[in-house]
Structure formats: C-alpha cells, structure tokens
Design a protein around this motif. Structure first.
Motif, PDB file in Angstrom:
ATOM      1  N   LEU A 146      44.477  49.375  32.440  1.00  0.00           N
ATOM      2  CA  LEU A 146      44.608  50.021  33.738  1.00  0.00           C
ATOM      3  C   LEU A 146      45.745  51.041  33.696  1.00  0.00           C
ATOM      4  CD1 LEU A 146      44.611  46.665  35.702  1.00  0.00           C
ATOM      5  CD2 LEU A 146      42.723  48.289  35.748  1.00  0.00           C
ATOM      6  N   GLY A 147      45.442  52.302  33.881  1.00  0.00           N
ATOM      7  CA  GLY A 147      46.514  53.266  34.002  1.00  0.00           C
ATOM      8  C   GLY A 147      47.324  53.009  35.266  1.00  0.00           C
ATOM      9  N   TYR A 148      46.616  52.705  36.328  1.00  0.00           N
ATOM     10  CA  TYR A 148      47.228  52.264  37.578  1.00  0.00           C
ATOM     11  C   TYR A 148      46.184  51.457  38.322  1.00  0.00           C
ATOM     12  CZ  TYR A 148      44.578  55.912  40.017  1.00  0.00           C
ATOM     13  OH  TYR A 148      43.561  56.691  40.521  1.00  0.00           O
ATOM     14  N   VAL A 149      46.609  50.733  39.327  1.00  0.00           N
ATOM     15  CA  VAL A 149      45.690  49.855  40.063  1.00  0.00           C
ATOM     16  C   VAL A 149      45.407  50.496  41.419  1.00  0.00           C
ATOM     17  CG1 VAL A 149      45.224  47.499  40.801  1.00  0.00           C
ATOM     18  CG2 VAL A 149      46.795  47.916  38.900  1.00  0.00           C
ATOM     19  N   SER A 150      44.241  51.071  41.556  1.00  0.00           N
ATOM     20  CA  SER A 150      43.881  51.782  42.778  1.00  0.00           C
ATOM     21  C   SER A 150      43.545  50.804  43.903  1.00  0.00           C
ATOM     22  CB  SER A 150      42.665  52.675  42.525  1.00  0.00           C
ATOM     23  OG  SER A 150      41.512  51.885  42.274  1.00  0.00           O
ATOM     24  N   ASP A 151      43.511  51.311  45.120  1.00  0.00           N
ATOM     25  CA  ASP A 151      43.116  50.485  46.258  1.00  0.00           C
ATOM     26  C   ASP A 151      41.683  49.990  46.101  1.00  0.00           C
ATOM     27  OD1 ASP A 151      45.586  50.810  47.440  1.00  0.00           O
ATOM     28  OD2 ASP A 151      44.955  52.454  48.756  1.00  0.00           O
ATOM     29  N   ARG A 152      40.841  50.807  45.491  1.00  0.00           N
ATOM     30  CA  ARG A 152      39.447  50.403  45.275  1.00  0.00           C
ATOM     31  C   ARG A 152      39.372  49.206  44.327  1.00  0.00           C
ATOM     32  NH1 ARG A 152      36.572  51.705  41.179  1.00  0.00           N
ATOM     33  NH2 ARG A 152      37.929  53.464  40.657  1.00  0.00           N
ATOM     34  N   ILE A 153      40.148  49.248  43.250  1.00  0.00           N
ATOM     35  CA  ILE A 153      40.171  48.112  42.326  1.00  0.00           C
ATOM     36  C   ILE A 153      40.710  46.872  43.037  1.00  0.00           C
ATOM     37  CG2 ILE A 153      41.264  47.183  40.246  1.00  0.00           C
ATOM     38  CD1 ILE A 153      41.159  50.012  39.084  1.00  0.00           C
ATOM     39  N   LYS A 154      41.783  47.055  43.789  1.00  0.00           N
ATOM     40  CA  LYS A 154      42.368  45.918  44.512  1.00  0.00           C
ATOM     41  C   LYS A 154      41.340  45.281  45.444  1.00  0.00           C
ATOM     42  CE  LYS A 154      47.135  47.639  44.431  1.00  0.00           C
ATOM     43  NZ  LYS A 154      48.249  48.187  45.258  1.00  0.00           N
ATOM     44  N   GLY A 155      40.572  46.114  46.129  1.00  0.00           N
ATOM     45  CA  GLY A 155      39.557  45.574  47.028  1.00  0.00           C
ATOM     46  C   GLY A 155      38.469  44.814  46.289  1.00  0.00           C
ATOM     47  N   THR A 156      38.150  45.260  45.075  1.00  0.00           N
ATOM     48  CA  THR A 156      37.088  44.622  44.295  1.00  0.00           C
ATOM     49  C   THR A 156      37.504  43.249  43.778  1.00  0.00           C
ATOM     50  OG1 THR A 156      36.232  46.789  43.616  1.00  0.00           O
ATOM     51  CG2 THR A 156      35.578  44.881  42.287  1.00  0.00           C
ATOM     52  N   ILE A 157      38.746  43.128  43.316  1.00  0.00           N
ATOM     53  CA  ILE A 157      39.173  41.875  42.686  1.00  0.00           C
ATOM     54  C   ILE A 157      39.906  40.948  43.642  1.00  0.00           C
ATOM     55  CG2 ILE A 157      39.330  43.066  40.467  1.00  0.00           C
ATOM     56  CD1 ILE A 157      42.378  42.924  40.679  1.00  0.00           C
ATOM     57  N   ARG A 158      40.171  41.387  44.852  1.00  0.00           N
ATOM     58  CA  ARG A 158      40.984  40.607  45.793  1.00  0.00           C
ATOM     59  C   ARG A 158      40.396  39.209  46.028  1.00  0.00           C
ATOM     60  NH1 ARG A 158      42.022  44.358  49.410  1.00  0.00           N
ATOM     61  NH2 ARG A 158      44.164  44.660  48.655  1.00  0.00           N
ATOM     62  N   ASP A 159      41.281  38.222  46.121  1.00  0.00           N
ATOM     63  CA  ASP A 159      40.933  36.834  46.433  1.00  0.00           C
ATOM     64  C   ASP A 159      40.002  36.208  45.399  1.00  0.00           C
ATOM     65  OD1 ASP A 159      41.305  34.567  47.946  1.00  0.00           O
ATOM     66  OD2 ASP A 159      39.718  35.016  49.379  1.00  0.00           O
ATOM     67  N   SER A 160      40.183  36.586  44.129  1.00  0.00           N
ATOM     68  CA  SER A 160      39.440  35.906  43.056  1.00  0.00           C
ATOM     69  C   SER A 160      40.026  34.521  42.833  1.00  0.00           C
ATOM     70  CB  SER A 160      39.555  36.706  41.745  1.00  0.00           C
ATOM     71  OG  SER A 160      38.986  37.984  41.881  1.00  0.00           O
TER      72      SER A 160
END
Length: 264
Positions: A146-160
């Motif tokens: 990950l170069g950086y963690v975008s809001d889109r990525i955060k939304g995808t993996i959130r609450d795993s």
C-alpha cells in the motif's frame, strides 16, 4: 468448516497466503519457489493438492516467483486482472489457456461457499489489487503493498474479523539505512509501502466491533523488526483508545515460517 487461513510467508523476500472453507481453498500469491511453497504447506499441515485456485495481487517477483510452476504442477486455475496478466507475460512461463482466468478489480467472485471481493491499491505495479473474503458472515481482509491507505480501501476492509495488513518499515531505520535515495523515495511515496506508524493510524480507522486479530505483514528485512512493528502499531492503536490484548490481538508474520492455521 468455518473460514480458515494461514500466512504461509510474508515479507520482501516472498509472499503467500492460504485461505479456505470446506468447499473451496485458495492461495493468494506464490512469491517463493515451488519447493519452498511445498515446504511451507507441510509446515502448516496443509496439502497443496487440496487447492482449487490461485489469486494474484500483482506481478512483482515477491508475489509471483513460483506462480507458474505451482499452477502447472497442481493444475490450478490462476485468477488475475487483465493488466496483471499482461505484466506477468514472460515472467511465469507458459500457462495453459484453460488455467487462465480474469478477475477484474472492484468486483466480487463467488467460489462455492466463498465470496471474494477485489479492490485496488496504490503501488508501482500494472494494476495491483487485494482481496476481502466473505464466508457465513465472517470477513477476512488482506491489504499489503500500500503506498497509502485511501478512504475507499478503509471502507472496503472496515470491521473485518481478521486483517492481514502491511507494516513494511520503520521510517528512521529506512532513512538511516543502506538503500540509495531513489529506493527510499519509492518506498516512502504514494506508490510504495506503508510504515509502522501509518499502519497503526490506518488500522485505528478500520477496526470495528467484529475485529479480533490483526496480522502485521510484508515487513522489510532491512528496515523493520517484528518487535518494533508490533510495538509501534500497538502504541498508535492504544493512543486511539484500543486495548491490545483484550478484545484485539496483534500477530507477527514471517518470511520463512507460516502462521498457525486460524479459523474464524
């Protein structure tokens, strides 16, 4: 059987992660030699003959070194997006047409009782993407390179329930280390890798009520140490109100030894 996984190997020298259910078993990346991959499966008390397919994240050697030979040996279908297939041409040897499949970014594929969601990341590869696995209400996310963690990525993996998340380098070790400046700049850039500090900050945004285990992955052999990564991430999480060792546990991964097979 519930969703199970083992980080067979993780680091700058090679990456491979096993994910399976009762009906379908997959290997994410094959970044070590075929012989070494077989040794890792044996150490984890898993059998590669049980695999049903291979998922590719991107074309860098530490993710595809043994891909071709492993797929041919066990007659496994390979799933990757079109740009990754093009980038892998000439790197993995000849793969029979009936073993080549496309898995587009930002889509979901269903493999029997396992739903796999792909998502794009910022990294210096053709079209890098990682995966979230869904099975009977359980969620396992893999996010490295990950170069950086975008809001889109955060939304995808959130609450795993479980996350395998990059904690590549300690910034001070990297800056003081032997790498030439152009390599340091690449690692620190938006298409490079996530530091321990940035990993902790990103994880603080995505941990949810379901989250139980976080595996720190893809550590640099030259610019990080397991204890340092774990302590740095733990400190950042605790500063954000999370109690490590209570409801959430941090785990190491290793470039040469698999984690215990864990079931969700």
């Amino acid at each position: 059987m519930s969703l199970e996984f083992s980080v067979l190997a993780s680091g700058s020298t090679g990456n491979a992660i096993y994910v399976g259910t009762e009906k379908h078993k997959l290997l994410v990346d094959a970044g070590l030699s075929g012989k070494k991959l077989e040794e890792l499966f044996a150490k984890a008390h898993l059998d590669p003959k049980d695999l049903d397919g291979l998922l590719v994240t991107h074309e860098h050697s530490d993710h595809i070194k043994g891909l071709g030979i492993f797929a041919r040996r066990y007659k496994l279908p390979i799933y990757a997006n079109a740009k990754t297939w093009d980038a892998m041409s000439g790197l993995i040897g000849e793969v029979p047409v009936d073993q080549k499949f496309h898995f587009d970014m930002e889509t979901v594929k269903t493999f029997d009782d396992l739903d796999v969601e792909s998502f794009g990341v910022s990294h210096d590869a053709a079209e890098p993407m990682f995966y979230v696995f869904h099975h009977e209400g359980k969620k396992l996310s893999i996010a490295t390179d990950l170069g950086y963690v975008s809001d889109r990525i955060k939304g995808t993996i959130r609450d795993s329930d479980m996350m395998i998340f990059e904690s590549n380098h300690d910034i001070n070790m990297l800056m003081m280390g032997r790498y030439p400046w152009n390599v340091k700049r690449r690692i620190l850039g938006d298409m490079g890798h996530v530091s321990n500090e940035d990993a902790g900050a990103a994880l603080a945004d995505v941990i949810g009520d379901q989250t139980k285990r976080i595996y720190l992955a893809h550590l640099s052999k030259d610019n990080n140490m397991k204890d340092l990564a774990r302590l740095s991430v733990q400190q950042t999480l605790e500063q954000n109100g999370f109690s490590i060792g209570d409801k959430i546990d941090l785990y190491d991964t290793d470039p040469m030894n698999p984690t215990l097979v864990t079931r969700l």
